[in-house]
Design an enzyme around this catalytic site. Structure first.
Site, PDB file in Angstrom:
ATOM      1  N   ASP A 156       0.833  -1.195   0.000  1.00  0.00           N
ATOM      2  CA  ASP A 156       0.000   0.000   0.000  1.00  0.00           C
ATOM      3  C   ASP A 156       0.873   1.253   0.000  1.00  0.00           C
ATOM      4  OD1 ASP A 156      -2.524   1.286   0.146  1.00  0.00           O
ATOM      5  OD2 ASP A 156      -2.029   1.809   2.204  1.00  0.00           O
ATOM      6  N   THR A 173      -2.978   5.021  -4.098  1.00  0.00           N
ATOM      7  CA  THR A 173      -2.034   5.874  -3.372  1.00  0.00           C
ATOM      8  C   THR A 173      -0.636   5.812  -3.985  1.00  0.00           C
ATOM      9  OG1 THR A 173      -1.710   4.081  -1.803  1.00  0.00           O
ATOM     10  CG2 THR A 173      -3.278   5.758  -1.189  1.00  0.00           C
ATOM     11  N   THR A 174      -0.271   4.657  -4.536  1.00  0.00           N
ATOM     12  CA  THR A 174       1.036   4.569  -5.189  1.00  0.00           C
ATOM     13  C   THR A 174       0.996   5.374  -6.480  1.00  0.00           C
ATOM     14  OG1 THR A 174       1.056   2.293  -4.412  1.00  0.00           O
ATOM     15  CG2 THR A 174       2.813   2.929  -5.892  1.00  0.00           C
ATOM     16  N   ASP A 182      -8.810  -0.771   1.268  1.00  0.00           N
ATOM     17  CA  ASP A 182      -8.811  -0.149  -0.068  1.00  0.00           C
ATOM     18  C   ASP A 182     -10.077  -0.558  -0.824  1.00  0.00           C
ATOM     19  OD1 ASP A 182      -6.315   0.692   0.597  1.00  0.00           O
ATOM     20  OD2 ASP A 182      -5.345   0.073  -1.267  1.00  0.00           O
TER      21      ASP A 182
HETATM   22  N1  LIG Z   1      -3.995  -6.476 -15.093  1.00  0.00           N
HETATM   23  C1  LIG Z   1      -3.350  -5.314 -15.128  1.00  0.00           C
HETATM   24  N2  LIG Z   1      -2.574  -4.976 -16.153  1.00  0.00           N
HETATM   25  C2  LIG Z   1      -1.918  -3.798 -16.177  1.00  0.00           C
HETATM   26  N3  LIG Z   1      -1.983  -2.884 -15.212  1.00  0.00           N
HETATM   27  C3  LIG Z   1      -2.746  -3.157 -14.152  1.00  0.00           C
HETATM   28  C4  LIG Z   1      -3.486  -4.390 -14.055  1.00  0.00           C
HETATM   29  N4  LIG Z   1      -4.167  -4.382 -12.891  1.00  0.00           N
HETATM   30  C5  LIG Z   1      -3.869  -3.207 -12.292  1.00  0.00           C
HETATM   31  N5  LIG Z   1      -3.037  -2.464 -13.050  1.00  0.00           N
HETATM   32  C6  LIG Z   1      -2.516  -1.148 -12.738  1.00  0.00           C
HETATM   33  O1  LIG Z   1      -1.848  -1.206 -11.506  1.00  0.00           O
HETATM   34  C7  LIG Z   1      -1.995   0.007 -10.820  1.00  0.00           C
HETATM   35  C8  LIG Z   1      -2.473  -0.254  -9.435  1.00  0.00           C
HETATM   36  O2  LIG Z   1      -1.419  -0.793  -8.691  1.00  0.00           O
HETATM   37  P1  LIG Z   1      -1.409  -0.787  -7.131  1.00  0.00           P
HETATM   38  O3  LIG Z   1      -2.713  -1.268  -6.602  1.00  0.00           O
HETATM   39  O4  LIG Z   1      -0.171  -1.497  -6.715  1.00  0.00           O
HETATM   40  O5  LIG Z   1      -1.198   0.719  -6.771  1.00  0.00           O
HETATM   41  P2  LIG Z   1      -2.237   1.834  -6.355  1.00  0.00           P
HETATM   42  O6  LIG Z   1      -3.627   1.341  -6.546  1.00  0.00           O
HETATM   43  O7  LIG Z   1      -1.835   3.073  -7.064  1.00  0.00           O
HETATM   44  O8  LIG Z   1      -1.904   2.091  -4.853  1.00  0.00           O
HETATM   45  P3  LIG Z   1      -2.379   1.308  -3.549  1.00  0.00           P
HETATM   46  O9  LIG Z   1      -3.205   0.151  -3.999  1.00  0.00           O
HETATM   47  O10 LIG Z   1      -1.081   0.912  -2.949  1.00  0.00           O
HETATM   48  O11 LIG Z   1      -3.117   2.307  -2.759  1.00  0.00           O
HETATM   49  C9  LIG Z   1      -2.999   0.839 -11.583  1.00  0.00           C
HETATM   50  O12 LIG Z   1      -2.333   1.845 -12.283  1.00  0.00           O
HETATM   51  C10 LIG Z   1      -3.636  -0.153 -12.515  1.00  0.00           C
HETATM   52  O13 LIG Z   1      -4.025   0.485 -13.684  1.00  0.00           O
HETATM   53 MG   LIG Z   2      -4.381  -0.417  -5.669  1.00  0.00          MG
END
Ligand SMILES: Nc1ncnc2c1ncn2[C@@H]1O[C@H](COP(=O)(O)OP(=O)(O)OP(=O)(O)O)[C@@H](O)[C@H]1O
Ligand SMILES: [Mg+2]
Length: 422
Positions: free
Chosen positions: A64, A97-98, A394
């Protein structure tokens, strides 16, 4: 007039860094980029988790962004703003958040060559504003409304949203299982903005699939005294009395100083104390309640007294749990046992104390107001469950938001790719 003519004098503390201009801007950008590089590798379904430990030896494993940013001990004033961005995204939206940290850092990096070439920051800001305006327009065009869909269809879409959020997390392997649990939990709390009505309880051990959702309240069995085992542990439609008072013999003598001239009077003082506690217990029994909960201690005398009358009791219940029981069962927390009328008693269809892993849980289900839900999380080590809780948080926030805003766009990187082609 004379005052206006005087040149302005600003006094700065000794040692103050007064650097400004292009060099400082570039140094700020470099600091932000360095921080963003730390969380970069956690992004997306193929992203990795970070293990962070502090001076006290506390270890956190997380994916996260907000959690990682909060735990990083950032001293650079400009880079600290990135932590705030992550925090505000976490409290407002929950997920992403990332992404916000990385986007901010990438924007800055893109801006760096322009700054070096002498473009004024105001011009850059204007361009970023224009771009964000266009992006928002495009998102609105692409968004799909879930309004007007059947309940089943809505649930399916919401659970897809939750699954996308969970896919980049440690519990991603079980995303469908948890996604439907999250959708049910959010559905249970209704329209209110009270996310604290969804409790998450962690019980190490077992597998993730042993996790379950209680349509009501569940909390770990509190400390109990002798006599507790004789109490019944299962009720159908019990009346529930919620208290914020101590039911213990010692509670009466805490603030009293009594001077006796005749030792024979001593017994009467002791008796008086017993009478007071018995009077309180009698009133609890007369209220007709079958389950008595208190935020403060319920001592051994009371425990035995209730056991003899087939009443279940639990003392030192955490405040948040007691409030959730109150909200779920329709009861009101009492600060006195005088005049306990029927209206202040709560009720639920089913109460039981049940074994979950190595813990015993008090579970209230089928609550009339139905505005609470509790997820009991199982699986692996402590750190694993902690991270699972953060991930569920989340997903809960996202589903909540989707039910309120009712428009969604394709996730999983699709929207990002679409923007790339604008
Ligand atoms: N199957 C997929 N193929 C490509 N990109 C993906 C896929 N699933 C999710 N993503 C991308 O991954 C990212 C989300 O990653 P992640 O959940 O690690 O980070 P976050 O949502 O920004 O932060 P956090 O969940 O830590 O609050 C998004 O930009 C999303 O578009
Ligand atoms: Mg996420």
């Amino acid at each position: 007039m004379a005052a206006m003519m005087q040149p302005q004098i600003i006094l700065l503390k000794e040692g103050t860094d007064t650097s400004q201009g292009k060099a400082q801007l570039v140094s700020n950008i470099n600091a932000c980029t360095a921080v963003a590089d730390v969380v970069r590798s956690t992004l997306g379904p193929r992203g990795m988790d970070k293990l962070i430990h502090d001076d006290k030896g506390t270890v956190t494993i997380s994916n996260d962004g907000a959690t990682i940013m909060k735990l990083l001990d950032i001293v650079h004033p400009a880079a600290k703003i990135l932590v705030d961005i992550a925090k505000s995204q976490d409290s407002e939206v929950g997920d992403g958040t990332t992404t916000v940290v990385l986007l901010a850092a990438e924007f800055l990096r893109e801006a760096k060559p322009f700054i070096e070439d002498g473009v004024h920051p105001q011009n850059l800001i204007r361009s970023f504003r224009n771009a964000s305006y266009k992006a928002i327009q495009k998102v609105k065009e692409l968004a799909k409304s879930i309004e007007g869909q059947s309940l089943e269809e809505k649930k399916r879409l919401l659970s897809k949203c939750a699954a996308t959020t969970l896919s980049s997390k440690l519990i991603g392997g079980e995303k469908e299982f948890f996604a439907s649990m999250v959708v049910d939990a959010v559905g249970a709390i209704g329209d209110g903005d009270r996310l604290n009505m969804i409790g998450i309880k962690k019980v190490p051990g077992g597998t993730m699939r042993d996790s379950f959702l209680v349509n009501g309240v569940a909390f770990k069995k509190t400390f109990s005294y002798a006599g507790f085992e004789q109490q019944p542990k299962k009720f159908l439609n019990p009346k529930i009395l919620l208290l914020n008072i101590e039911l213990e013999l010692k509670s009466e003598k805490e603030n009293a100083e009594i001077r006796l001239s005749d030792p024979s009077q001593y017994q009467s003082i002791v008796d008086a104390e017993w009478n007071i506690i018995y009077d309180k217990l009698d009133k609890c029994v007369q209220s007709g309640a079958k389950v008595v909960l208190s935020r403060l201690a319920i001592g051994d005398l009371a425990t035995q007294y209730f056991a003899d009358r087939d009443i279940f009791c639990a003392g030192r219940v955490a405040e948040e749990d007691l409030l959730r029981v109150a909200a779920a069962t329709g009861g009101t927390v009492q600060t006195s046992v005088n005049n306990v009328v029927d209206e202040v008693l709560g009720t639920c269809e089913h109460f039981e104390e049940r074994q979950v892993g190595n813990e015993r849980f008090n579970i209230f289900s089928g609550c009339p107001s139905g505005r609470t839900a509790t997820i009991v999380l199982r699986g692996g080590a402590d750190q694993f469950i902690e991270e699972a809780e953060r991930s569920l948080h989340d997903a809960i926030m996202i589903v909540r938001r989707a039910t309120k805003n009712s428009t969604v766009v394709a996730g999983g990187g699709a929207i990002d790719v679409r923007f790339y082609h604008i």
